[in-house]
Design an enzyme around this catalytic site. Structure first.
Site, short mmCIF file in Angstrom:
data_model
loop_
_atom_site.label_atom_id
_atom_site.label_comp_id
_atom_site.label_asym_id
_atom_site.label_seq_id
_atom_site.Cartn_x
_atom_site.Cartn_y
_atom_site.Cartn_z
N THR A 23 22.98 17.37 6.90
CA THR A 23 24.00 16.35 7.09
C THR A 23 24.25 16.12 8.58
OG1 THR A 23 26.14 15.54 6.33
CG2 THR A 23 26.01 17.91 6.78
N LYS A 78 20.36 14.78 10.67
CA LYS A 78 19.38 14.09 9.82
C LYS A 78 18.13 13.63 10.59
CE LYS A 78 22.66 12.74 6.25
NZ LYS A 78 23.19 11.68 5.40
N ASP A 111 19.76 9.85 -0.07
CA ASP A 111 20.93 8.98 0.11
C ASP A 111 20.64 7.57 -0.41
OD1 ASP A 111 22.61 10.86 1.30
OD2 ASP A 111 21.91 10.40 3.32
N ASN A 132 28.87 -5.63 12.42
CA ASN A 132 29.23 -4.37 13.09
C ASN A 132 30.04 -4.67 14.35
OD1 ASN A 132 29.14 -1.51 13.05
ND2 ASN A 132 27.75 -1.54 14.80
N GLY A 139 33.04 6.06 -2.87
CA GLY A 139 31.83 6.69 -2.33
C GLY A 139 31.43 8.01 -2.96
P1 NAP Z 1 28.14 6.72 12.06
O1 NAP Z 1 26.67 6.76 12.17
O2 NAP Z 1 29.00 7.40 13.07
O3 NAP Z 1 28.57 5.14 12.02
C1 NAP Z 1 29.92 4.78 12.05
C2 NAP Z 1 30.07 3.28 11.81
O4 NAP Z 1 31.47 2.99 11.74
C3 NAP Z 1 29.49 2.41 12.93
O5 NAP Z 1 29.01 1.21 12.38
C4 NAP Z 1 30.74 2.15 13.79
O6 NAP Z 1 30.68 0.96 14.55
C5 NAP Z 1 31.79 1.97 12.70
N1 NAP Z 1 33.14 2.17 13.19
C6 NAP Z 1 33.72 3.35 13.56
N2 NAP Z 1 35.00 3.13 13.94
C7 NAP Z 1 35.21 1.79 13.80
C8 NAP Z 1 36.35 0.95 14.00
N3 NAP Z 1 37.52 1.45 14.45
N4 NAP Z 1 36.23 -0.36 13.74
C9 NAP Z 1 35.06 -0.87 13.27
N5 NAP Z 1 33.96 -0.14 13.06
C10 NAP Z 1 34.04 1.19 13.30
O7 NAP Z 1 28.65 7.28 10.65
P2 NAP Z 1 27.80 7.33 9.28
O8 NAP Z 1 27.04 8.58 9.21
O9 NAP Z 1 27.08 6.02 9.15
O10 NAP Z 1 28.98 7.45 8.20
C11 NAP Z 1 29.84 6.37 7.96
C12 NAP Z 1 30.76 6.65 6.75
O11 NAP Z 1 29.97 6.72 5.58
C13 NAP Z 1 31.52 7.97 6.84
O12 NAP Z 1 32.82 7.76 6.36
C14 NAP Z 1 30.77 8.89 5.90
O13 NAP Z 1 31.60 9.90 5.32
C15 NAP Z 1 30.31 7.89 4.85
N6 NAP Z 1 29.14 8.34 4.11
C16 NAP Z 1 29.27 8.49 2.77
C17 NAP Z 1 28.18 8.91 2.02
C18 NAP Z 1 28.34 9.06 0.55
O14 NAP Z 1 27.51 9.73 -0.08
N7 NAP Z 1 29.33 8.44 -0.04
C19 NAP Z 1 26.95 9.17 2.64
C20 NAP Z 1 26.85 9.00 4.03
C21 NAP Z 1 27.97 8.58 4.74
P3 NAP Z 1 30.05 0.98 16.06
O15 NAP Z 1 28.56 0.95 15.88
O16 NAP Z 1 30.61 -0.24 16.68
O17 NAP Z 1 30.53 2.26 16.71
#
Ligand code: NAP
Length: 335
Positions: A69, A73, A114, A162, A288
């Site tokens: 995780t 990854k 995923d 985004n 999710g």
């Molecule tokens: P990540 O790589 O850090 O990406 C975060 C994303 O959120 C980016 O697009 C970022 O935009 C955006 N963001 C963060 N703060 C923001 C704000 N204040 N306003 C607008 N956009 C914002 O994280 P990730 O690994 O993709 O994970 C994202 C979410 O998915 C997490 O909550 C995680 O727990 C969830 N998730 C769930 C599963 C599941 O099985 N359900 C699996 C994987 C992930 P910028 O690019 O502009 O920074």
């Protein structure tokens, strides 16, 4: 049933940094116990920079496999002997399978469950992506898997929004780049749209039927306007996640279109503010946790090499995760 640890206990687990809040040990150990397997699933904190050493160590120790995780990854890839096509395309591995080759040396395979976890959960919730119009909010690691899965499932159009539009552009280019290299097809065209940050890509001829990807900076206007003609809205951002549970990508006061299905990858809380607004507007909502449980069940299926009933194991893991989350809330309230 006796679930004691002994000399024949097999080990699996998850590596990440940090890892202590992971729901995976609760999900997997509940499934292992229900399946009557003398296996245990442990959470292992691995520091960035020590990932390859740690993974090779787990393989040498005889672990059957492990999940990977955030933030590891992409970092595990140099440790692999083989990688699945989707993990290679995404540059992200969430499941490792350890075996031994003919000479008895450790062999490490990398997969990404995923993608199938997300698409499978959509379908399990009655949403068939083929031919549909989808808005994806976010362009981080999770968004990559979501967009890749949706393209593979034959959606008609994806709009990626985004905050940092350059990251969205990179995501769409990366997911189409490979196809251009392999097949010398898939061209990037600038959109006629007056917004200079937007462009339209016609990706992957291997993706059937061909979909178009549009990208915009995330604003209230681009979101509401894109959602107006969409069938599915997917939040892949961290907005709304605990502890900042009042965060919401959808603008205050704007109704969520009733015909939309709204999927939030965030699973803590289970009903985010986005899902609450969508539900109150009459839209269909999916949390999710189903994706989390399904990617776990698919990983277990790879490790056990038994024909697992993935639906039943997903449901079991989902229940275990909810009960773990509820007890964690109880502990926080207590403490
Ligand atoms: P990540 O790589 O850090 O990406 C975060 C994303 O959120 C980016 O697009 C970022 O935009 C955006 N963001 C963060 N703060 C923001 C704000 N204040 N306003 C607008 N956009 C914002 O994280 P990730 O690994 O993709 O994970 C994202 C979410 O998915 C997490 O909550 C995680 O727990 C969830 N998730 C769930 C599963 C599941 O099985 N359900 C699996 C994987 C992930 P910028 O690019 O502009 O920074």
């Amino acid at each position: 049933m006796d679930f004691a640890i002994n000399g024949r206990t097999q080990l699996i687990g998850v590596i990440g940094w940090p890892i202590e809040h992971s729901l995976s040990p609760a999900m997997h150990n509940a499934a292992l116990e229900a399946l009557g397997l003398n296996w245990r699933y442990v959470a292992m904190p691995v520091r960035p920079g020590e990932v390859v050493t740690a993974v090779r160590g787990l393989a040498a120790l005889g672990f059957r496999g492990c999940n990977v995780t955030v933030p590891h990854k992409p970092a595990v890839i140099p440790a692999l002997d083989v990688i699945s096509p989707e993990a290679e395309m995404l540059g992200a591995v969430n499941t490792l399978v350890f075996t031994r080759d003919g000479a008895g040396a450790p062999h490490i395979a990398g997969h990404n469950t995923d993608v199938a976890g997300f698409i499978g959960d959509l379908r399990a919730n009655g949403f068939e992506p083929e031919g549909r119009r989808v808005v994806v909010i976010g362009a981080g690691g999770a968004a990559r898997g979501v967009v890749y899965g949706l393209l593979g499932a034959g959606v008609a159009q994806i709009t990626v929004l985004n905050r940092t539009v350059e990251r969205a552009r990179q995501l769409v280019e990366d997911l189409t780049q490979k196809d251009r290299k392999q097949e010398a097809r898939g061209k990037i065209e600038e959109d006629d749209n007056e917004d200079p940050a937007s462009c339209v890509l016609h990706p992957a001829s291997c993706i059937v039927p061909p979909a178009s990807c549009i990208l915009y900076p995330l604003t209230d206007e681009t979101l509401v306007e894109s959602a107006r003609t969409a069938d599915l809205l997917v939040n892949t951002t961290t907005v709304g996640m605990w502890p900042k549970v009042e965060g919401c990508v959808w603008p205050e006061g704007a109704p969520v279109p009733e015909i939309l299905t709204v999927y939030d990858l965030v699973y803590n809380p289970l009903e985010t503010r986005l899902l609450r607004l969508a539900r109150q507007s009459g839209a269909r909502t999916i949390d999710g946790l189903g994706m989390l449980a399904r990617q776990g069940a698919l990983a277990l299926d790879l490790w056990t090499e038994q024909a697992l009933d993935v639906e039943a194991v997903t449901a079991l893991m989902r229940r275990a995760a909810i009960s773990r989350q509820l007890s964690a809330v109880g502990q926080k309230a207590d403490g």
